[in-house]
Design a protein around this motif. Structure first.
Motif, mmCIF file in Angstrom:
data_model
loop_
_atom_site.group_PDB
_atom_site.id
_atom_site.type_symbol
_atom_site.label_atom_id
_atom_site.label_comp_id
_atom_site.label_asym_id
_atom_site.label_seq_id
_atom_site.Cartn_x
_atom_site.Cartn_y
_atom_site.Cartn_z
ATOM 1 N N GLY A 94 7.301 19.994 -6.647
ATOM 2 C CA GLY A 94 8.674 19.913 -7.141
ATOM 3 C C GLY A 94 9.602 21.020 -6.693
ATOM 4 N N ARG A 95 9.152 22.236 -6.763
ATOM 5 C CA ARG A 95 10.036 23.357 -6.407
ATOM 6 C C ARG A 95 10.441 23.285 -4.933
ATOM 7 N NH1 ARG A 95 8.668 29.694 -6.681
ATOM 8 N NH2 ARG A 95 10.628 30.390 -5.802
ATOM 9 N N ARG A 96 9.478 22.970 -4.064
ATOM 10 C CA ARG A 96 9.800 22.847 -2.623
ATOM 11 C C ARG A 96 10.749 21.678 -2.374
ATOM 12 N NH1 ARG A 96 4.359 23.363 -2.339
ATOM 13 N NH2 ARG A 96 4.080 21.205 -1.664
ATOM 14 N N MET A 97 10.491 20.567 -3.022
ATOM 15 C CA MET A 97 11.323 19.383 -2.793
ATOM 16 C C MET A 97 12.759 19.591 -3.253
ATOM 17 S SD MET A 97 8.733 16.270 -3.781
ATOM 18 C CE MET A 97 9.980 15.014 -3.493
ATOM 19 N N ILE A 98 12.938 20.275 -4.355
ATOM 20 C CA ILE A 98 14.277 20.483 -4.913
ATOM 21 C C ILE A 98 14.948 21.700 -4.286
ATOM 22 C CG2 ILE A 98 15.554 21.034 -7.033
ATOM 23 C CD1 ILE A 98 13.373 19.375 -8.505
ATOM 24 N N THR A 116 20.258 16.495 -18.600
ATOM 25 C CA THR A 116 21.430 17.349 -18.688
ATOM 26 C C THR A 116 21.443 18.322 -17.524
ATOM 27 O OG1 THR A 116 22.744 18.774 -20.137
ATOM 28 C CG2 THR A 116 20.369 19.112 -20.193
ATOM 29 N N MET A 117 22.637 18.550 -16.978
ATOM 30 C CA MET A 117 22.872 19.564 -15.952
ATOM 31 C C MET A 117 23.725 20.642 -16.580
ATOM 32 S SD MET A 117 24.005 17.667 -12.502
ATOM 33 C CE MET A 117 23.281 16.141 -12.002
ATOM 34 N N GLU A 140 18.770 22.144 -14.687
ATOM 35 C CA GLU A 140 18.830 20.712 -14.938
ATOM 36 C C GLU A 140 17.504 20.340 -15.593
ATOM 37 O OE1 GLU A 140 19.773 16.413 -12.902
ATOM 38 O OE2 GLU A 140 19.416 18.112 -11.578
ATOM 39 N N MET A 141 17.587 19.561 -16.645
ATOM 40 C CA MET A 141 16.397 19.142 -17.384
ATOM 41 C C MET A 141 16.472 17.631 -17.546
ATOM 42 S SD MET A 141 13.680 20.435 -19.183
ATOM 43 C CE MET A 141 14.114 22.142 -19.353
ATOM 44 N N VAL A 142 15.342 16.948 -17.261
ATOM 45 C CA VAL A 142 15.303 15.490 -17.387
ATOM 46 C C VAL A 142 14.106 15.078 -18.241
ATOM 47 C CG1 VAL A 142 16.470 15.103 -15.174
ATOM 48 C CG2 VAL A 142 13.991 15.138 -15.257
ATOM 49 N N PRO A 143 14.278 14.002 -19.010
ATOM 50 C CA PRO A 143 13.142 13.503 -19.789
ATOM 51 C C PRO A 143 12.149 12.783 -18.886
ATOM 52 C CG PRO A 143 15.037 12.077 -20.101
ATOM 53 C CD PRO A 143 15.492 13.221 -19.237
ATOM 54 N N VAL A 144 10.899 12.800 -19.287
ATOM 55 C CA VAL A 144 9.847 12.058 -18.598
ATOM 56 C C VAL A 144 9.579 10.821 -19.444
ATOM 57 C CG1 VAL A 144 7.411 12.083 -17.935
ATOM 58 C CG2 VAL A 144 8.834 14.104 -17.534
ATOM 59 N N GLU A 202 21.139 31.715 -9.485
ATOM 60 C CA GLU A 202 22.590 31.841 -9.309
ATOM 61 C C GLU A 202 23.261 30.693 -10.041
ATOM 62 O OE1 GLU A 202 23.907 34.439 -7.751
ATOM 63 O OE2 GLU A 202 21.906 35.190 -7.239
ATOM 64 N N PHE A 203 24.531 30.876 -10.390
ATOM 65 C CA PHE A 203 25.263 29.762 -10.982
ATOM 66 C C PHE A 203 25.310 28.646 -9.941
ATOM 67 C CE2 PHE A 203 26.936 33.450 -13.330
ATOM 68 C CZ PHE A 203 26.482 33.091 -14.578
ATOM 69 N N HIS A 204 24.918 27.456 -10.352
ATOM 70 C CA HIS A 204 24.679 26.377 -9.402
ATOM 71 C C HIS A 204 24.920 25.038 -10.072
ATOM 72 C CE1 HIS A 204 22.563 24.422 -6.032
ATOM 73 N NE2 HIS A 204 21.929 23.699 -6.931
ATOM 74 N N ASP A 205 25.657 24.176 -9.401
ATOM 75 C CA ASP A 205 25.833 22.810 -9.867
ATOM 76 C C ASP A 205 24.869 21.954 -9.057
ATOM 77 O OD1 ASP A 205 26.786 20.582 -11.133
ATOM 78 O OD2 ASP A 205 28.830 20.763 -10.379
ATOM 79 N N PRO A 206 23.809 21.429 -9.654
ATOM 80 C CA PRO A 206 22.815 20.675 -8.886
ATOM 81 C C PRO A 206 23.454 19.582 -8.031
ATOM 82 C CG PRO A 206 22.034 21.027 -11.109
ATOM 83 C CD PRO A 206 23.472 21.481 -11.082
ATOM 84 N N THR A 207 22.999 19.495 -6.789
ATOM 85 C CA THR A 207 23.516 18.482 -5.866
ATOM 86 C C THR A 207 22.929 17.120 -6.221
ATOM 87 O OG1 THR A 207 21.704 18.723 -4.292
ATOM 88 C CG2 THR A 207 23.615 20.216 -4.016
ATOM 89 N N GLU A 208 23.481 16.091 -5.616
ATOM 90 C CA GLU A 208 22.957 14.740 -5.842
ATOM 91 C C GLU A 208 21.501 14.658 -5.389
ATOM 92 O OE1 GLU A 208 23.805 10.147 -4.466
ATOM 93 O OE2 GLU A 208 25.447 11.594 -4.371
ATOM 94 N N HIS A 209 21.198 15.276 -4.245
ATOM 95 C CA HIS A 209 19.815 15.269 -3.741
ATOM 96 C C HIS A 209 18.868 15.964 -4.729
ATOM 97 C CE1 HIS A 209 16.308 15.729 -1.177
ATOM 98 N NE2 HIS A 209 16.325 17.017 -1.468
ATOM 99 N N GLU A 210 19.259 17.135 -5.230
ATOM 100 C CA GLU A 210 18.409 17.877 -6.170
ATOM 101 C C GLU A 210 18.188 17.091 -7.448
ATOM 102 O OE1 GLU A 210 19.908 22.289 -4.682
ATOM 103 O OE2 GLU A 210 20.956 21.276 -6.318
ATOM 104 N N SER A 211 19.257 16.507 -7.963
ATOM 105 C CA SER A 211 19.169 15.735 -9.201
ATOM 106 C C SER A 211 18.332 14.468 -9.003
ATOM 107 C CB SER A 211 20.570 15.375 -9.681
ATOM 108 O OG SER A 211 20.509 14.709 -10.912
#
Length: 156
Positions: A30-34, A83-84, A108-112, A126-135
């Motif tokens: 997950g960490r590498r992919m995101i 939520t982001m 960003e946190m998502v339910p499973v 850093e302050f970051h707005d997750p991208t569409e790809h990351e989300s």
């Protein structure tokens, strides 16, 4: 054609025989992919959020348990909504005193699944707005984890 990381994840999830192995598989890629600074797998244990596994630039939550009513993963699991949060210090659902001691600035946190039993969170230093790809990637991981958990339940 799935990416090599997704193919590896699918293979590991197919062989997983416990929730811990599912968490390890998700965190492992997950960490590498995101491309985030940290990722965690959380399960709901009797009103507590148990941070089952984590991969981060420095350890934060792995093994810890927090009251679900006082943490964002608890909110996500109970509301069954992702939520982001680009700035954690501007969100009242975040226990700011706990996070001030960490590197986390955004998450960003998502339910499973849809039962409120688990969540996956990614976070940034850093302050970051997750991208569409990351989300999208985080949601793919959550769906894969949900399917693996359902398979595990059906064989136990």
């Amino acid at each position: 054609m799935p990416s090599p990381e997704l193919a590896l994840l699918e293979a590991r999830l197919a062989q997983a025989s416990s929730v811990e192995e599912i968490a390890r598989a998700i965190i492992g890629v997950g960490r590498r992919m995101i491309g985030c600074d940290g990722i965690t797998f959380v399960i709901n244990e009797n009103g507590f959020c148990h941070y089952l596994d984590e991969d981060a630039i420095s350890p934060l939550w792995k093994g810890n348990k927090y009251p679900a009513a006082h943490c964002i993963s608890g909110w996500v699991m109970s509301n069954r909504r992702a939520t982001m949060i680009p700035n954690i210090f501007q969100d009242e659902r975040i226990p700011h005193d706990v996070y001030r001691r960490t590197f986390v600035k955004s998450l960003e946190m998502v339910p499973v699944g849809d039962r409120g039993a688990a969540a996956i969170g990614s976070y940034w230093a850093e302050f970051h707005d997750p991208t569409e790809h990351e989300s999208t990637t985080l949601h793919i991981l959550a769906r894969a984890a949900a399917a693996a958990l359902e398979r595990l339940e059906s064989v136990t």
